[in-house]
Design an enzyme around this catalytic site. Structure first.
Site, short mmCIF file in Angstrom:
data_model
loop_
_atom_site.label_atom_id
_atom_site.label_comp_id
_atom_site.label_asym_id
_atom_site.label_seq_id
_atom_site.Cartn_x
_atom_site.Cartn_y
_atom_site.Cartn_z
CD GLU A 93 -2.88 -1.03 2.52
OE1 GLU A 93 -4.03 -1.43 2.19
OE2 GLU A 93 -2.34 -0.88 3.38
CD GLU A 165 13.30 -0.12 9.98
OE1 GLU A 165 12.43 0.50 10.77
OE2 GLU A 165 14.41 0.54 9.60
CB SER A 196 10.23 6.68 9.09
OG SER A 196 9.73 6.31 10.51
CB CYS A 338 0.82 6.53 11.26
SG CYS A 338 1.77 8.02 10.24
N1 SAH Z 1 9.28 0.79 10.10
C1 SAH Z 1 9.33 2.24 10.18
C2 SAH Z 1 8.38 2.98 8.99
C3 SAH Z 1 6.97 2.48 9.43
S1 SAH Z 1 5.91 3.12 10.42
C4 SAH Z 1 9.34 2.75 11.55
O1 SAH Z 1 9.20 2.06 12.56
O2 SAH Z 1 9.66 4.07 11.78
C5 SAH Z 1 5.70 4.91 10.28
C6 SAH Z 1 5.33 5.50 11.64
O3 SAH Z 1 4.04 5.27 12.14
C7 SAH Z 1 6.30 5.04 12.73
O4 SAH Z 1 6.53 5.94 13.52
C8 SAH Z 1 5.56 3.97 13.68
O5 SAH Z 1 5.85 3.92 14.97
C9 SAH Z 1 4.10 4.77 13.52
N2 SAH Z 1 2.88 3.94 13.82
C10 SAH Z 1 2.88 2.36 13.96
N3 SAH Z 1 1.57 2.28 14.29
C11 SAH Z 1 0.81 3.21 14.39
C12 SAH Z 1 -0.44 3.51 14.79
N4 SAH Z 1 -1.36 2.68 14.99
N5 SAH Z 1 -0.67 4.82 14.81
C13 SAH Z 1 0.00 5.99 14.65
N6 SAH Z 1 1.26 5.62 14.08
C14 SAH Z 1 1.84 4.52 14.16
#
Ligand code: SAH
Length: 345
Positions: A93, A165, A196, A338
């Site tokens: 996605e 990731e 990120s 997110c």
């Molecule tokens: N793996 C990477 C990028 C993907 S997630 C990372 O961990 O940074 C992108 C962002 O969304 C990250 O900061 C993650 O912690 C956050 N995230 C994950 N689940 C979420 C949720 N349910 N609500 C809001 N942010 C979330």
């Protein structure tokens, strides 16, 4: 059909050797690569400057595994989510997020995710595979075409905050960024790209050594080791001290402040101890904090904290001269926000 037969998995020297062996001129490889890096080349037949017999040969030997849009969903707030299929029928996605002065594309770098962040929907689907650089590139180009179609302008920013990731697939991510930022790609500056990571310290150092020009964001969510280990179990292998070390190294090498991504949950980190620990962490690492609004993914354990706690975080960070912003949730109604990307239609 196997992914390795995509012509883009070859490097140019290899293609030159293959072409020479078939009695085609060596420079044809450069012409082919020029087409492939344009982003809208879907077949060899489009390569108008190649002779017919070469196109015939390419068609018999290689394929171009294009990423294909399967479904487009639009949110009430203007966010658009794309369900994209890959050549092996895996699904990823990606999201377009328009705002007043920018269009941000949120892209995926893996099918699923191998990490186990308890609060993230993507973590619940197992990691199937890494995306190849050209799949990340295609994805960005598709989003760019759609952005022009939908909003009348190109993507201005890209965030690697979709599925996966990025630092566990950094070679493909780096190659894709080069192509995206080139004139043949979208041509945006690397400064407009944010990668990120959940905090792989060794790779952060490696990227810093490689003269990375993009912005780095780290999903911290807690500066207290025990809490972080509880909500992001993989982080037991990545102690906070090492993370801090790598972020200082990043700053020393790139002179770019890292963004600390931070979610605030009820009964997890909505307390003064956590606020103080975050302040301490930020005082030791040149950084700015981005508080993200939590998007519910249906687990009782995680609930967005009271607004008053988020305000408290902001107030105390500001008192300590630590820059702080808040990332409002976008596209929640279509599961595009997110942490919600999980190939649910
Ligand atoms: N793996 C990477 C990028 C993907 S997630 C990372 O961990 O940074 C992108 C962002 O969304 C990250 O900061 C993650 O912690 C956050 N995230 C994950 N689940 C979420 C949720 N349910 N609500 C809001 N942010 C979330």
């Amino acid at each position: 059909m196997h992914i390795s037969s995509d012509i883009r998995s070859l490097d140019i020297e290899k293609l030159e050797r293959i072409l020479l062996k078939q009695n085609f001129e060596k420079y044809r490889a450069t012409q082919i690569f020029d087409w492939l890096s344009k982003g809208d080349t879907r077949s060899f037949d489009q390569m108008k400057n190649l002779p017919k017999d070469l196109i015939l040969f390419l068609n018999s030997r290689f394929i171009i595994n294009n990423v294909i849009i399967k479904l487009v969903t639009k949110s009430d707030d203007g966010t658009v989510k794309f369900l994209l299929s890959l050549c092996d029928d895996n699904i990823i996605e990606a999201v377009l997020i328009p705002s007043e002065n920018r269009i941000t594309a949120c892209v995926s770098c893996q099918v699923g995710c191998s990490l186990d962040c308890d609060f993230c929907a993507t973590a619940k689907i197992k990691r199937m595979r890494n995306l190849d650089f050209y799949e990340i590139f295609d994805q960005s180009m598709i989003l760019n075409f759609e952005s022009v179609k939908l909003f009348g302008k190109s993507i201005s920013n890209i965030v690697f905050m979709g599925m996966g990731e990025p630092l566990l697939n950094y070679k493909n991510v780096l190659k894709a960024i080069e192509m995206i930022c080139s004139k043949k790609g979208i041509g945006i500056s690397k400064k407009k790209i944010t990668v990120s990571t959940s905090g792989m310290s060794k790779i952060i150092k490696l990227l810093a050594d490689n003269n990375a020009k993009f912005k780095l964001a780290v999903s911290l969510h807690s500066a207290i080791e025990k809490t972080r280990n509880d909500i992001m179990p993989f982080s037991k292998d990545f102690p906070l001290s090492e993370l801090m070390d790598s972020l200082n190294y990043w700053y020393k090498k790139t002179k770019s402040k890292v963004t600390i991504e931070y979610l605030v949950w009820e009964s997890i980190n909505d307390n003064m101890d956590h606020i103080k620990s975050l302040v301490e962490f930020c005082k030791r690492v040149p950084s700015k904090v981005n508080i993200i609004e939590f998007n519910d993914i249906g687990y009782l354990k995680f609930k967005r904290a009271e607004t008053s706690w988020i305000q408290k975080y902001i107030e105390i960070l500001k008192i300590n001269n630590i820059p702080v912003s808040i990332r409002r949730s976008r596209g929640q109604d279509i599961n595009a926000a997110c942490g919600q990307l999980a190939n649910k239609i």
